[in-house]
Design a protein around this motif. Structure first.
Motif, PDB file in Angstrom:
ATOM      1  N   TRP A  89       0.865  -1.446   0.228  1.00 52.74           N
ATOM      2  CA  TRP A  89       0.131   0.304   0.377  1.00 52.74           C
ATOM      3  C   TRP A  89       1.199   1.586  -0.234  1.00 52.74           C
ATOM      4  N   ARG A  90       1.888   1.550   0.746  1.00 49.33           N
ATOM      5  CA  ARG A  90       2.722   2.565   0.883  1.00 49.33           C
ATOM      6  C   ARG A  90       3.643   2.675  -0.434  1.00 49.33           C
ATOM      7  N   TYR A  91       4.077   1.618  -0.970  1.00 40.93           N
ATOM      8  CA  TYR A  91       4.761   2.151  -2.331  1.00 40.93           C
ATOM      9  C   TYR A  91       4.266   1.720  -3.175  1.00 40.93           C
ATOM     10  N   ALA A  92       3.161   0.850  -3.796  1.00 39.07           N
ATOM     11  CA  ALA A  92       2.864   0.871  -5.158  1.00 39.07           C
ATOM     12  C   ALA A  92       1.161   0.820  -5.031  1.00 39.07           C
ATOM     13  N   LEU A  93       0.398   0.544  -3.953  1.00 35.78           N
ATOM     14  CA  LEU A  93      -0.889   1.467  -4.274  1.00 35.78           C
ATOM     15  C   LEU A  93      -1.526   2.811  -4.183  1.00 35.78           C
ATOM     16  N   GLY A  94      -0.841   2.963  -2.789  1.00 32.56           N
ATOM     17  CA  GLY A  94      -0.898   4.515  -2.624  1.00 32.56           C
ATOM     18  C   GLY A  94      -0.110   5.341  -3.370  1.00 32.56           C
ATOM     19  N   PRO A  95       0.615   4.980  -3.370  1.00 32.99           N
ATOM     20  CA  PRO A  95       1.242   6.262  -4.914  1.00 32.99           C
ATOM     21  C   PRO A  95       0.273   6.346  -5.951  1.00 32.99           C
ATOM     22  N   ALA A  96       0.393   4.582  -6.468  1.00 28.42           N
ATOM     23  CA  ALA A  96      -0.614   4.445  -7.896  1.00 28.42           C
ATOM     24  C   ALA A  96      -1.983   5.351  -7.971  1.00 28.42           C
ATOM     25  N   GLY A  97      -2.622   5.277  -6.435  1.00 28.56           N
ATOM     26  CA  GLY A  97      -3.911   6.289  -6.564  1.00 28.56           C
ATOM     27  C   GLY A  97      -3.693   7.491  -6.091  1.00 28.56           C
ATOM     28  N   ARG A  98      -2.847   7.951  -5.956  1.00 29.53           N
ATOM     29  CA  ARG A  98      -2.749   9.185  -5.731  1.00 29.53           C
ATOM     30  C   ARG A  98      -2.423   9.892  -7.167  1.00 29.53           C
ATOM     31  N   LEU A 100      -3.361   8.240  -9.498  1.00 28.33           N
ATOM     32  CA  LEU A 100      -4.805   7.845 -10.937  1.00 28.33           C
ATOM     33  C   LEU A 100      -5.486   8.755 -10.002  1.00 28.33           C
ATOM     34  N   ALA A 101      -5.586   9.524  -8.914  1.00 29.78           N
ATOM     35  CA  ALA A 101      -6.760  10.555  -8.108  1.00 29.78           C
ATOM     36  C   ALA A 101      -6.219  11.450  -9.343  1.00 29.78           C
ATOM     37  N   ALA A 102      -4.538  12.058  -9.353  1.00 29.20           N
ATOM     38  CA  ALA A 102      -4.516  13.575  -9.904  1.00 29.20           C
ATOM     39  C   ALA A 102      -4.920  12.992 -11.480  1.00 29.20           C
ATOM     40  N   VAL A 103      -4.508  11.942 -12.064  1.00 29.18           N
ATOM     41  CA  VAL A 103      -4.768  12.053 -13.455  1.00 29.18           C
ATOM     42  C   VAL A 103      -6.357  11.927 -14.042  1.00 29.18           C
ATOM     43  N   VAL A 104      -7.267  11.472 -12.633  1.00 31.02           N
ATOM     44  CA  VAL A 104      -8.447  11.532 -13.327  1.00 31.02           C
ATOM     45  C   VAL A 104      -9.100  13.450 -12.772  1.00 31.02           C
ATOM     46  N   THR A 105      -8.392  14.096 -11.626  1.00 28.09           N
ATOM     47  CA  THR A 105      -8.542  15.372 -11.369  1.00 28.09           C
ATOM     48  C   THR A 105      -9.014  16.175 -12.495  1.00 28.09           C
ATOM     49  N   VAL A 106      -7.367  16.058 -13.496  1.00 26.79           N
ATOM     50  CA  VAL A 106      -6.857  16.533 -14.481  1.00 26.79           C
ATOM     51  C   VAL A 106      -8.477  16.691 -15.075  1.00 26.79           C
ATOM     52  N   VAL A 107      -8.024  14.587 -15.595  1.00 28.84           N
ATOM     53  CA  VAL A 107      -9.157  14.769 -17.370  1.00 28.84           C
ATOM     54  C   VAL A 107     -10.415  15.261 -17.346  1.00 28.84           C
TER      55      VAL A 107
END
Length: 231
Positions: A89-98, A100-107
């Motif tokens: 979660w700390r090194y893979a899912l968390g950064p990937a989720g953040r 993805l959230a940033a990409v979704v926000t930008v989109v």
């Protein structure tokens, strides 16, 4: 009855009481002591020895074994499940989720901005199209209709009103008046002329005689008063 009671006490009650006091009671006490001794040394003492030297050490050993197994299992669960899950979660899912959230926000933001530009452009185009259609409708329908109304229908209406409708109305009015006169003439010929109403008589105010002057017929204070003429 008294001899029977004495005989019963002497032959039954007294021997039974002596037997209980001297034989059965001591024998029962001895048997009870023997039973208690046997139970104590055959049941209680072995049970205490078994609990003290077998069951208690075995329970303590099992407890230590279970605590050790629990610690081992906890360590295994921690290092096999928890630590890898936290690291994942700390090194893979968390950064990937953040990310993805940033990409979704930008989109979403860019899509909203694009939709806003499209909406404004559509509004500008629709207003221009509406103005064009309004101009086309005005010059193809409204203005010709207005010109026809002003140049054709209004003069024709005035001509019809002055040359046709007004004479027709005057003719109808004259015809109605002629019909009324004809009806009056017919009524006069059949029933005679209607009687004219008699004029109202003039009302002469009455004067009270006063002073020493005498009132004479037809004279009052030197002036002639004639009765009102009948019409």
């Amino acid at each position: 009855m008294a001899p029977l009671r004495w005989l019963g006490r002497t032959l039954v009650v007294a021997p039974a009481a002596w037997l209980w006091r001297n034989v059965l009671a001591p024998a029962g006490r001895g048997i009870g002591v023997a039973v208690v001794w046997l139970v104590w040394y055959l049941v209680v003492v072995p049970a205490q020895w078994l609990r003290t030297y077998v069951l208690a050490p075995l329970g303590r050993g099992l407890g230590r074994l279970l605590r050790g197994l629990g610690a081992v299992l906890g360590a295994l669960v921690r290092w096999i499940v928890v630590v890898p899950a936290v690291a994942l979660w700390r090194y893979a899912l968390g950064p990937a989720g953040r990310a993805l959230a940033a990409v979704v926000t930008v989109v979403v933001r860019e899509t909203g901005a694009a939709l806003g530009h499209c909406w404004r452009a559509a509004g500008i185009i629709s207003r221009a199209l509406c103005r064009f259609l309004a101009a086309v409708l005005r010059w193809t329908l409204v203005e010709p209709v207005r010109w026809v109304y002003r140049r054709v229908l209004t003069p024709v209406g005035q001509v019809i009103r002055d040359g046709l409708w007004r004479p027709v109305r005057q003719a109808l009015r004259a015809a109605r008046e002629t019909v009324r006169q004809t009806r009056r003439e017919i009524r006069r010929a059949l029933f005679g002329a209607p009687r004219e109403p008699e004029p109202a008589r003039a009302v002469v105010p009455r004067r009270e005689p006063g002073g020493s002057g005498a009132r004479t017929l037809g004279k009052t204070s030197g002036r002639d008063v004639s009765p009102p003429a009948r019409g």
